[in-house]
Scaffold this motif. Structure first.
Motif, mmCIF file in Angstrom:
data_model
loop_
_atom_site.group_PDB
_atom_site.id
_atom_site.type_symbol
_atom_site.label_atom_id
_atom_site.label_comp_id
_atom_site.label_asym_id
_atom_site.label_seq_id
_atom_site.Cartn_x
_atom_site.Cartn_y
_atom_site.Cartn_z
ATOM 1 N N VAL A 1 0.872 -1.342 -0.006
ATOM 2 C CA VAL A 1 -0.119 -0.045 -0.067
ATOM 3 C C VAL A 1 0.884 1.191 -0.066
ATOM 4 O O VAL A 1 0.698 2.073 -0.731
ATOM 5 N N LYS A 2 1.764 1.283 0.713
ATOM 6 C CA LYS A 2 2.679 2.444 1.018
ATOM 7 C C LYS A 2 3.622 2.521 -0.266
ATOM 8 O O LYS A 2 3.538 3.813 -0.679
ATOM 9 N N GLY A 3 4.153 1.674 -0.673
ATOM 10 C CA GLY A 3 4.864 1.787 -2.116
ATOM 11 C C GLY A 3 4.203 2.005 -3.145
ATOM 12 O O GLY A 3 4.681 2.968 -3.988
ATOM 13 N N VAL A 4 3.118 1.422 -3.505
ATOM 14 C CA VAL A 4 2.108 1.695 -4.650
ATOM 15 C C VAL A 4 1.547 3.174 -4.579
ATOM 16 O O VAL A 4 1.825 3.898 -5.788
ATOM 17 N N THR A 5 1.299 3.450 -3.253
ATOM 18 C CA THR A 5 0.905 4.979 -3.199
ATOM 19 C C THR A 5 2.002 5.940 -3.289
ATOM 20 O O THR A 5 1.792 6.898 -4.230
ATOM 21 N N GLN A 6 3.235 5.873 -3.148
ATOM 22 C CA GLN A 6 4.260 6.533 -3.069
ATOM 23 C C GLN A 6 4.617 6.602 -4.723
ATOM 24 O O GLN A 6 5.255 7.640 -5.093
ATOM 25 N N LEU A 7 4.463 5.385 -5.463
ATOM 26 C CA LEU A 7 4.696 5.526 -6.819
ATOM 27 C C LEU A 7 3.828 6.371 -7.580
ATOM 28 O O LEU A 7 4.268 7.194 -8.404
ATOM 29 N N LEU A 8 2.667 6.512 -7.123
ATOM 30 C CA LEU A 8 1.548 7.310 -7.687
ATOM 31 C C LEU A 8 2.043 8.896 -7.425
ATOM 32 O O LEU A 8 1.751 9.918 -8.363
ATOM 33 N N VAL B 1 -6.117 1.954 -2.552
ATOM 34 C CA VAL B 1 -5.167 0.630 -3.069
ATOM 35 C C VAL B 1 -6.015 -0.517 -2.200
ATOM 36 O O VAL B 1 -6.127 -0.450 -0.839
ATOM 37 N N VAL B 2 -6.311 -1.238 -3.118
ATOM 38 C CA VAL B 2 -7.076 -2.538 -2.412
ATOM 39 C C VAL B 2 -6.365 -3.800 -2.883
ATOM 40 O O VAL B 2 -5.793 -4.195 -4.151
ATOM 41 N N ILE B 3 -5.882 -4.815 -1.809
ATOM 42 C CA ILE B 3 -5.432 -6.038 -2.201
ATOM 43 C C ILE B 3 -6.682 -7.159 -1.944
ATOM 44 O O ILE B 3 -7.139 -7.313 -0.862
ATOM 45 N N ASP B 4 -6.658 -7.866 -3.160
ATOM 46 C CA ASP B 4 -7.561 -9.095 -2.950
ATOM 47 C C ASP B 4 -6.638 -10.116 -2.875
ATOM 48 O O ASP B 4 -5.629 -10.598 -3.689
ATOM 49 N N GLU B 5 -7.114 -11.168 -1.898
ATOM 50 C CA GLU B 5 -6.299 -12.504 -1.870
ATOM 51 C C GLU B 5 -7.174 -13.503 -2.550
ATOM 52 O O GLU B 5 -8.386 -13.734 -1.894
ATOM 53 N N VAL B 6 -6.505 -14.136 -3.513
ATOM 54 C CA VAL B 6 -7.492 -15.161 -4.370
ATOM 55 C C VAL B 6 -6.845 -16.438 -4.021
ATOM 56 O O VAL B 6 -5.674 -16.646 -4.035
#
Length: 67
Positions: free
Chosen positions: A22-29, A42-47
């Motif tokens: 979440v932190k990494g993706v947010t910082q990238l954006l 940021v949403v993380i789905d566990e499949v």
């Protein structure tokens, strides 16, 4: 307002790893698109690996063969 959906198999992804994603993706954006973290989602789905296929095979079967 960016929305990022990350899908991973449900194979022991820790809370700490999710937090880092979440932190990494947010910082990238923020860095690349100058987006505000306050409006970045940021949403993380566990499949379950029985519900994820690669080619003709289920990931659960591929893991069994590899393991």
């Amino acid at each position: 307002m960016p929305y990022v959906n990350i899908k991973v198999t449900d194979e022991n992804v820790t809370r700490d790893q999710k937090e880092k994603l979440v932190k990494g993706v947010t910082q990238l954006l923020v860095d690349v698109l100058n987006k505000s973290p306050a409006t970045t989602f940021v949403v993380i789905d566990e499949v379950n690996s029985d519900n994820w296929g690669i080619g003709y095979d289920l990931v659960s079967d591929l893991r069994r063969v590899a393991g």
